[in-house]
Design an enzyme around this catalytic site. Structure first.
Site, PDB file in Angstrom:
ATOM      1  N   LYS A   1       0.693  -1.201   0.003  1.00 13.64           N
ATOM      2  CA  LYS A   1      -0.027   0.022  -0.287  1.00 13.64           C
ATOM      3  C   LYS A   1       1.165   1.663   0.189  1.00 13.64           C
ATOM      4  O   LYS A   1       1.592   1.476   0.650  1.00 13.64           O
ATOM      5  CB  LYS A   1      -0.891   0.116   1.402  1.00 13.64           C
TER       6      LYS A   1
ATOM      7  N   SER B   1     -10.019   0.139   6.837  1.00  9.55           N
ATOM      8  CA  SER B   1      -9.167   0.222   6.068  1.00  9.55           C
ATOM      9  C   SER B   1      -8.697  -1.082   5.124  1.00  9.55           C
ATOM     10  O   SER B   1      -8.458  -1.305   4.358  1.00  9.55           O
ATOM     11  CB  SER B   1      -7.914   1.115   5.384  1.00  9.55           C
TER      12      SER B   1
ATOM     13  N   SER C   1      -9.468   2.913   3.211  1.00 14.33           N
ATOM     14  CA  SER C   1      -8.816   2.983   1.785  1.00 14.33           C
ATOM     15  C   SER C   1      -7.723   2.187   0.968  1.00 14.33           C
ATOM     16  O   SER C   1      -6.720   2.490   0.422  1.00 14.33           O
ATOM     17  CB  SER C   1      -7.575   4.273   2.798  1.00 14.33           C
TER      18      SER C   1
END
Lengths: 489, 498
Positions: A83, A182, A158
């Site tokens: 990420k 997330s 996210s």
């Protein structure tokens, strides 16, 4: 055989037996990324050259030592996504923000360094809501990521880029971060397994901070076994992170024995609310029945503070974020939009560099910390947070695991909630409580709605009881096939 | 009208730890190439985290104990948010609600620095300490034309902020307070205390009010003071300036002042600003700080005797004057040197302690300080060890050499580090005490200087010293001066009666 579809444990078996090379596996992933990423926008930066070098080095060692090489390099030759809120040495790290569009760190986050040391192949950086603030990746400055199950829909967020990349078989697994859901919510919306670790289990050093007391590094994987393998690599105390726990790394993979007989499962009534998508409720209820059929006992419990979690979260997270994001001042790195003077430069840079949601949260947090409001907002929120924590502690004295839906709905349409922050915030209503309590949990696929979209069920465990969480998730997956379904791409 | 001044002091002490407050970078920023002692943490890079330097915490506790503070057993860090390019994270990690040390006091000896005879005129004053906490320093800005540069070498260096109650009532008291604080941090080894290098930064805030009034006047702050003298002079200047303004019916403006050392005047740096909202909140990146009994007692056990206690002990046990005690205790190494000289002189039984202390004090504050001053050597570089100095003093005491010879010998010792005895022997400097030998010298001198002898006998007493000088000359300075004087006197008296 589609090499990219391999789980980590499958890939290791093939690599160790010499049936496939790390280079072939990496090339297959890079080819698939090349083909699908223009549609999905899961990766923001592809690290092709370095990935192939890492793969070649892995092959070198595998040729010499075979499967024995996995003893000290458990991820040798395994292609992964990272990420883009995790610092990667020499590899652009944007946090999904315009303000860091051209930022390349000189150092690795501890979890990334541990992946490298374990021999992993780092394919690239995955899309995220800007500074991990969001539930759909629509807040990324570099475009939304599309859900592999329906490209008109969001992948959640996210960590939407990581979730979509794993669901679309662009990589074996990926790192994400979870501040309010997330990792778990995008895992649910993309039909994969998402592990949110206990606060302090994995070092935050190098994780670009959103809300320091809530942030945790997590794993997006194809099954619970892979999540356990990843956790064993990234977990453990880090002298660079004072909030990382001095807890030993356990043999989580080995603990996956498929046996959950006698496990006490609590089902909190506050997690089944009016307005939820009925198919979600049904699928999760069915999932709970499956767990019961495997020998777990199920009892109804109550977590009344759940209803307070959302406001508490949005006070604490935004307060911390308002300070965490102050460092983006254009002085040392990142975007600079020159102004007439210093203050004007700050204003112009941050005005141009941050997106609307980030600005909204900085303003909320600044307000909550302001003189005259601090006690009413921040201090009170912390008190309620303590109550929430205590409530979970009491619950875990009674049960081993708490099971609930991960998200009230399946993946929603791109743009559907983008203009309504409150609706967007509500999509994390079942996940953010766990971050406030610092406990661990996993989201696993437990069904599909009539539109063919995956449904996630979350298993929550007491702080640092990843073992129980993973064992239950693995037992569930040994007896179900939801996690094996693939989107048609 | 007569006014009284109310002064509070906020002081920042830069710690001399090896590493910074929250990372392992070197904390010695002075003179280093800009931006060489930096890392992701002290540069505020995205994702970097702080880790507490235990040593810095201990240093702060030591200062707190020295200032008679209570030590918080359970405290935490806070973020203080404001914007400035030298503050890389946009917040400073500090303490606000729960300072590590609080509610203390310091006793200081205040001297009237304008009287000229300041050495003995003093009184003791207690100044209450409100708090002393730990925080990180910022980087440094340098400006060149319309460009600015930032050096982050200092960013994250541990600082102790010490705040007094408004107990300081004169420029001399402010001087005494800061001077005592500086001595203490040096004693503890916590900081170099060098104001010139910014390692000790005292910022007085002061206001005037009619004498006897119980309300406070308008407060001004003075910054950028890089010497104790500047602290005293700037306050004295402000007292005069503000008294004049108040006498003329003017208002005092709430400002931040700087001090122009060359012109000896204060200059306005900033007008009153709107109150800053620093939005303090607990630092989530650091766990709370817990000081348990074991740790605190271990720190307490390491506390040295502090300057004032030493000063008082030297006066009490050694019978030293206030002046001697002060100059000997100002610096810890000097005090220890002095005590070793005394110990070497007295042996274990402490015989003749006060006399020994008196001559040791004379030598240390006299010849030793003079030569140290002349050569610029610090006490730790002095080649004469305390036992050697004691050896020299003993040679004087047992009349092997006289005081004048001893001074010469000491210069040799200071230069070479050799023992006094060896020098005396090599150069044949031993004192002549034998009366028969010296009587002969006296007779020779009187025979050689009949006119002076006559004139002395006729009443010109000043010539006695001349004649003594002649005897010393004849003995090449080795004659025992007391014996010579006695013999000369007797010889002259004898001639008078003849």
């Amino acid at each position: 055989m589609n090499l990219c579809a391999l789980t980590i444990h499958e890939a290791r078996a093939s690599l160790g037996a010499g049936h496939v090379t790390a280079t072939a596996l990496t090339r297959a992933c890079l080819t698939r990324i090349h083909a699908l990423n223009p549609r999905l926008n899961a990766f923001l930066t592809v690290n092709a050259d370095e990935a192939l070098q890492q793969a070649a080095a892995a092959d070198e060692r595998l040729r010499r030592e075979g499967a024995a090489a996995f003893n000290d390099q458990p991820l040798l030759g395994v292609p992964l996504g990272i990420k883009d809120v995790l610092s990667t040495r020499g590899l652009r790290t944007t946090a999904g923000s315009r303000i860091l569009e051209h930022y390349t760190p000189a150092w690795d986050a501890t979890c990334v360094a541990r992946l490298r040391a374990a021999g992993a192949v780092l394919l690239g950086k995955t899309n995220t809501d800007e500074f991990a603030m969001g539930s759909s990746t629509e807040n990324s400055a570099f475009g939304v990521t599309r859900n592999p199950w329906d490209e008109a829909r969001v992948p959640g967020g996210s960590s939407g880029g990581s979730a979509a990349a794993v669901a679309a078989d662009l990589c074996c697994a990926a790192l994400g971060s979870d501040t309010g859901g997330s990792v778990r919510q995008p895992a649910a919306l993309c039909g994969i397994t998402g592990l949110k670790n206990s606060y302090g289990r994995v070092s935050r050093y190098g994780l670009i901070a959103y809300a320091s007391s809530l942030d945790s590094v997590g794993v997006l994987a194809k099954d619970a076994r892979d999540a356990a393998i990843m956790l064993e690599v990234i977990a453990g105390h880090d002298p660079h992170d004072s909030t990382s726990a001095a807890r030993p790394v356990e043999g989580w993979e080995q603990a996956l024995n498929g046996d959950i007989r006698g496990l006490r499962i609590g089902v909190p009534r506050e997690y089944f609310i009016p307005g939820m998508q009925p198919e979600v409720t049904e699928a999760v209820r069915a999932g709970i029945e499956t767990l019961r059929s495997l020998g777990a006992s199920v009892i109804d419990i109550s977590l009344p503070s759940t209803t307070l979690a959302l406001p508490v979260y949005y006070l604490i997270a935004t307060a911390e974020a308002s300070a965490n994001l102050a460092r983006f001042d254009s002085v040392r790195y990142g975007l600079r939009v020159p102004g007439a003077d210093l203050v004007d430069t700050y204003r112009k840079t941050r005005g141009a560099g941050f997106g609307a949601e980030v600005k909204r949260r900085i303003m909320l947090g600044t307000y909550a910390l302001s003189a005259g409001y601090y006690d009413a907002y921040y201090v009170r929120a912390q008190k309620v947070r303590t109550l929430i924590k205590q409530e979970f502690e009491r619950a875990f004295a009674q049960v081993d695991l708490i099971v609930a839906p991960t998200s009230p709905t399946t993946a929603f349409k791109i743009g559907e909630k983008a203009d309504d922050p409150i609706q967007m915030y509500l999509s994390d209503i079942f996940t953010l409580t766990m971050n406030l309590a610092g406990i661990c949990g996993v989201s696993i696929p437990c069904g599909f709605d009539t539109a063919g979209l995956p449904i996630g069920m979350q298993l929550m465990g007491a702080a640092f009881d990843e073992k129980t969480v993973l064992r239950a998730a693995d037992a569930f997956q040994r007896n179900t096939e939801w996690h094996l379904r693939k989107p048609a791409l | 009208m007569e006014y009284e001044v109310v002064i509070g002091m906020e002081t920042h002490v830069e710690q001399s730890t090896h590493s910074k407050m929250f990372c392992s970078c070197s904390a010695s920023f002075f003179g280093a190439e800009p931006n060489t002692n930096v890392c992701p943490t002290c540069l505020g890079m995205p994702g970097a985290l702080p880790v507490i330097n235990q040593r810095a915490v201990e240093f702060c506790i030591m200062v707190g104990l020295a200032l008679n503070c209570k030590i918080a057993r359970h405290t935490f860090w806070e973020r203080k948010s404001y914007w400035y390019p030298d503050l890389p994270k946009g917040y400073q990690i500090s303490q606000y609600q729960c300072p590590l040390c609080y509610d203390g006091y310091i006793d200081v000896d205040v001297r009237d620095l304008s009287s000229g005879n300041w050495t003995e005129t003093h009184y003791r004053k207690r100044i209450r300490i409100r708090r002393a906490h730990l925080e990180e320093d910022t980087g440094k800005l340098a400006h060149a034309g319309n460009v600015s540069f930032v050096d982050y070498n200092r960013s994250g260096v541990p600082l102790i902020e010490i705040v007094t109650e408004p107990d300081i009532a004169s420029a001399d008291e402010a001087y005494a307070y800061l001077s005592a604080l500086r001595d203490i941090v040096r004693y503890l080894g916590v900081s170099s205390g060098d104001m010139e290098k910014g390692a000790l930064r005292g910022e007085p805030n002061m206001s005037l009010r009619p004498k006897g009034s119980d309300t406070f006047g308008t407060k001004v702050e003075i910054k950028n003071l890089n010497s104790l003298r500047a602290v005293r002079d700037s306050i004295a200047y402000e007292i005069k300036r503000q008294s004049r303004l108040l006498d003329e019916g003017d208002q005092i403006r709430q400002v931040t002042l700087g001090w122009d050392d060359a012109r000896g005047v204060t200059v306005i740096q900033r007008e009153k600003e709107e109150a800053h909202d620093y939005r303090y909140f607990p630092e989530p990146d650091l766990p709370p700080l817990v000081i348990d009994d074991t740790w605190l007692e271990a720190i307490r056990a390491r506390m040295p005797e502090l300057p004032l206690a030493k000063n008082d002990r030297f006066m009490r046990d050694f019978g030293l004057s206030g002046y001697d005690a002060m100059v000997l205790t100002k610096d810890r190494a000097t005090a220890e040197y002095f005590e070793k000289v005394v110990a070497a002189l007295c042996g274990e039984k402490n015989q003749g302690l006060q006399a020994a202390a008196k001559s040791a004090a004379n030598w240390v504050t006299g010849e030793l300080f003079r030569l140290m001053g002349a050569t610029g050597a610090g006490i730790e570089h002095v080649k004469v060890d305390p036992a050697q100095l004691a050896g020299l003093i003993q040679l004087v005491d047992n009349k092997t050499i006289n005081i004048n010879t001893a001074r010469q010998v000491f210069e040799e010792m200071f230069a070479s580090g050799r023992d006094a005895g060896a020098i005396v022997e090599a150069k044949g400097l031993a004192q002549v005490n034998d009366e028969a030998t010296l009587s002969k010298v006296v007779e020779e001198v009187l025979d050689a200087n009949p006119q002076q002898a006559q004139a002395y006998l006729a009443g010109n007493e000043k010539l006695f010293q001349f004649l003594v000088g002649q005897t010393m000359k004849r003995t090449k300075g080795k004659g025992n001066p007391q014996v010579l004087q006695g013999l000369l006197k007797a010889a002259l008296d004898k001639r008078r009666s003849q």
